[in-house]
Design a protein around this motif. Structure first.
Motif, mmCIF file in Angstrom:
data_model
loop_
_atom_site.group_PDB
_atom_site.id
_atom_site.type_symbol
_atom_site.label_atom_id
_atom_site.label_comp_id
_atom_site.label_asym_id
_atom_site.label_seq_id
_atom_site.Cartn_x
_atom_site.Cartn_y
_atom_site.Cartn_z
ATOM 1 N N VAL A 1 0.795 -1.223 0.000
ATOM 2 C CA VAL A 1 0.000 0.000 0.000
ATOM 3 C C VAL A 1 0.831 1.279 0.000
ATOM 4 O O VAL A 1 0.535 2.213 -0.729
ATOM 5 C CB VAL A 1 -0.979 0.032 1.204
ATOM 6 N N THR A 2 1.872 1.303 0.815
ATOM 7 C CA THR A 2 2.568 2.576 1.020
ATOM 8 C C THR A 2 3.916 2.640 0.302
ATOM 9 O O THR A 2 4.751 3.475 0.623
ATOM 10 C CB THR A 2 2.773 2.845 2.526
ATOM 11 N N THR A 3 4.146 1.725 -0.662
ATOM 12 C CA THR A 3 5.447 1.725 -1.335
ATOM 13 C C THR A 3 5.478 2.099 -2.819
ATOM 14 O O THR A 3 6.516 2.556 -3.274
ATOM 15 C CB THR A 3 6.140 0.350 -1.204
ATOM 16 N N PRO A 4 4.401 1.900 -3.591
ATOM 17 C CA PRO A 4 4.567 2.130 -5.039
ATOM 18 C C PRO A 4 5.071 3.533 -5.357
ATOM 19 O O PRO A 4 5.964 3.694 -6.203
ATOM 20 C CB PRO A 4 3.175 1.870 -5.624
ATOM 21 N N GLN A 5 4.549 4.547 -4.679
ATOM 22 C CA GLN A 5 4.990 5.917 -4.960
ATOM 23 C C GLN A 5 6.436 6.125 -4.514
ATOM 24 O O GLN A 5 7.166 6.929 -5.087
ATOM 25 C CB GLN A 5 4.083 6.932 -4.253
ATOM 26 N N ALA A 6 6.856 5.391 -3.470
ATOM 27 C CA ALA A 6 8.233 5.520 -2.978
ATOM 28 C C ALA A 6 9.213 4.915 -3.980
ATOM 29 O O ALA A 6 10.267 5.501 -4.254
ATOM 30 C CB ALA A 6 8.367 4.843 -1.618
#
Lengths: 470, 202
Positions: free
Chosen positions: A36-41
């Motif tokens: 959830v919190t990694t693709p943009q990173a």
């Protein structure tokens, strides 16, 4: 300022530099990542042409979006499929270890970290998930971060952070029968408030924590963030070492001995100083259940619901809103409130001890016909262990659904959701409006024992009374 | 990675008087199912807005606002950066409130959204002003830590370290962190668990 606590020792040994901003640059010992919190990173890394600085200190898995019923690809939910595919692509491209569904070790990040021995005492542990405080149970400093910060850890294995104060929470004596770690954490949040921990790390200690299992400590540390504390930890002791020994990523042989020495050394000293201390008598803690719209809105299960004017000025509005939203009234008893759904799972309470406790209570009973009950193990290993012990049969014979590992009905990002104005009793960690996937859904939080006794009764019920009937 | 100095924000404000607004309410979880932040502003308070006909975010009087006044403990709960991203992409450049949750505040800093903290009375005054005279132009002065309208000047607190970074335009920490990579290696070598205790470290 605190001195010689575990927090201070770990902070100091992990400080890379003092930044111009006045913040400290802190090395991150373990970075857990999920879909959830990694693709943009990862997108950010691609943008600047950077790689993962310490791929060996990163571990990925999938938990939030994963369906717990049918896990056949492609997933019915196209967006979930897309996120899964993005994570697979990113871990491949950047050479990050990944515990996939076919590994037999997939699960909720906060369950698998300790379970595999990845989370160890004296580490800093970060993850793009606020419940990373869970890992504090191992004697580490675990905390949640946002996606931009996930990018910082991937690119540098460090974060820019402000040092926190340390509050010691001492629970003395012993817990009464039917009272569990979940009740301890709800009581702490009840007493100190949901913003009581802002700016603090909580150090939990005292007789009750000395006697508590590792799983129980994880439950308590998990919910530190619900009290506003980004970090909550318990000093490592023999219970911690016994838990760690022999796990997949634990050191062995001479390395184990060196590990022990480091872990003993990292614990708060006898001369440790704290910014604040709060004490609770273990005997005064009852099974707790929430009645409102945040985890601080809780009550001892046998007590009348609090009067609105018992809240100080600013909290009164939220309390009024809570009563209105939950369709409850001050002065009433929470016991007997009808529930539609019972959920046993989440990173707070989905470990083997939680399932054993639930199974023991439900054995020989039936889930009330008006209640849909979901039992969702926190990891594939927990599921396998439970099945070896026959727990799944106890649950299904009672009429509960036995599911695959994942975050499930904690947060409405997968097919497990409340519908309309359904009311649930849940072992998860948040009773926020809309949290369980329906904007009108109503959530009560409680221990596995409270969830099971309520599932059987069809309404919120005191597990201590159930014990007497059995 | 572009970064810019943030010194002053002038504009209209959206008043959000309730306390303890968590990130599930700011951006419900189902909107996290995306691999970009693009369009996340559509999720901003969307469930509340659907159930509240006169929600401040939809009130045409507040159209074009670039700041938000909020109560106590704003942004509690989930660490999702989607919440500050939705606010920023909606056009909110600064928030002034009674208090903010820790992770939310860190996320706002990371993406260059300053947070100002004021007393409950002062925040209530700001909220009332924005409610009663929504055309009011508020002026948030980062350097002097104030928010003003008309003749009224209200002191706000902005965490010193963050304030300095906004003023210097160095709030994008990645460049800073990367410049210390050699020291990172050094610290890692002194942590015995980094080699799984295989060496006699320290």
């Amino acid at each position: 300022m605190s001195k010689n606590t575990l927090y201070d020792k770990v902070w100091d040994s992990h400080t890379v530099a003092r930044l111009d901003s006045g913040q400290d640059q802190i090395f991150i010992g373990l970075h857990l990542i999920h879909e959830v919190t990694t693709p943009q990173a990862f997108g950010m890394l691609k943008e600047i042409g950077a790689g993962v600085a310490f791929p060996g200190r990163t571990m990925g898995t999938v938990d939030h979006i994963i369906p717990t019923l049918s896990q056949i690809r492609p997933y019915e939910d196209e967006q979930a499929e897309k996120m899964m595919a993005a994570l697979e692509q990113n871990v491949n491209e950047f050479g990050v270890r990944f515990l996939h569904l076919d590994s037999g070790k997939q699960g909720i990040v906060h369950v698998i970290g300790p379970e595999l021995g990845l989370s160890q005492p004296g580490m800093t542990i970060a993850c793009g998930d606020s419940h990373t405080s869970t890992h504090g149970a191992m004697g580490s400093l675990g905390f949640g971060i946002g996606t931009t910060e996930v990018g910082h850890v991937l690119a540098t294995q460090t974060l820019a952070l402000n040092r926190l104060k340390v509050k010691r929470i001492e629970v003395t004596g012993a817990l009464g029968p039917g009272v569990t770690p979940k009740d301890v954490t709800l009581r702490v949040i009840h007493d100190l408030g949901i913003k009581g921990g802002l700016g603090f790390a909580y150090e939990y200690g005292g007789d009750v924590f000395d006697a508590m299992s590792m799983e129980g400590r994880m439950t308590v540390c998990n919910m530190s963030i619900e009290g506003g504390a980004r970090i909550g930890y318990v000093n490592p002791d023999q219970t911690t070492f016994d838990y760690l020994e022999g796990r997949e990523f634990s050191p062995e042989g001479e390395a184990w001995e060196r590990g022990l020495a480091y872990w003993r050394d990292i614990a708060s000293g006898d001369d440790a100083e704290y910014d604040d201390v709060y004490e609770i008598a273990g005997e005064s803690i009852e099974p707790m259940v929430t009645w409102g719209i945040n985890p601080g809105h809780s009550v001892g299960i046998s007590q009348p619901l609090p009067e609105v004017n018992s809240f100080s000025g600013e909290d009164r509005n939220t309390a009024e809103h809570g009563y209105e939203f939950m369709a409850l009234n001050p002065g009433e008893s929470i016991l007997g409130t009808k529930v539609d759904v019972a959920f046993l799972g989440s990173c707070t309470n989905s470990r083997i001890s939680d399932l054993r406790e639930g199974a023991q209570l439900i054995n020989g009973n039936k889930v009330h016909p008006g209640v849909r009950m979901l039992v969702v193990p926190g990891s594939q290993q927990v599921k396998q262990q439970a099945e070896e012990e026959g727990l799944h049969e106890i649950f299904t014979e009672a009429g509960a659904e036995w599911r695959e590992a994942g975050c499930s009905m904690c947060l409405g990002m997968n097919p497990d959701k409340l519908v309309g104005a359904e009311r649930s009793i849940s072992t998860s960690n948040r009773n926020f409006i809309g949290r369980q996937g329906s904007p009108r859904g109503r959530t009560h939080l409680g221990s596995p024992a409270v969830v099971v006794s309520s599932a059987i009764a069809g309404c919120i019920a005191d597990p201590r009374e159930m014990g007497e009937q059995a | 990675m572009s970064t810019k100095r943030i010194e002053k924000i002038v504009g209209k404000a959206i008043p959000m008087p309730r306390d303890d607004i968590d990130t599930d309410r700011i951006t419900p979880a189902r909107f996290l199912k995306s691999i970009t932040f693009e369009g996340i502003e559509k999720a901003l308070f969307c469930d509340e807005r659907e159930n509240t006909p006169d929600h401040p975010v939809d009130n045409p009087a507040h159209k074009g606002a670039n700041m938000m006044f909020v109560g106590k403990n704003f942004g509690s709960g989930s660490s999702r950066e989607h919440a500050p991203q939705a606010l920023k992409r909606f056009g909110i450049e600064v928030l002034v409130g009674v208090s903010f949750a820790e992770i939310f505040a860190g996320n706002c800093f990371a993406i260059g959204v300053p947070l100002g903290v004021a007393s409950a009375d002062d925040v209530n005054e700001l909220i009332r002003q924005a409610q009663e005279e929504p055309e009011t132009r508020f002026n948030v002065d980062i350097r002097n830590s104030t928010v003003s309208f008309g003749d009224r000047v209200i002191p706000i607190e902005i965490q010193e370290t963050r304030k300095a970074a906004f003023l210097a335009g160095t709030w994008d920490m990645l460049t800073n962190l990367r410049s210390n990579l050699p020291q990172v290696e050094e610290v890692a070598q002194h942590l015995p668990y980094v080699t799984n205790f295989e060496n006699d470290a320290q």
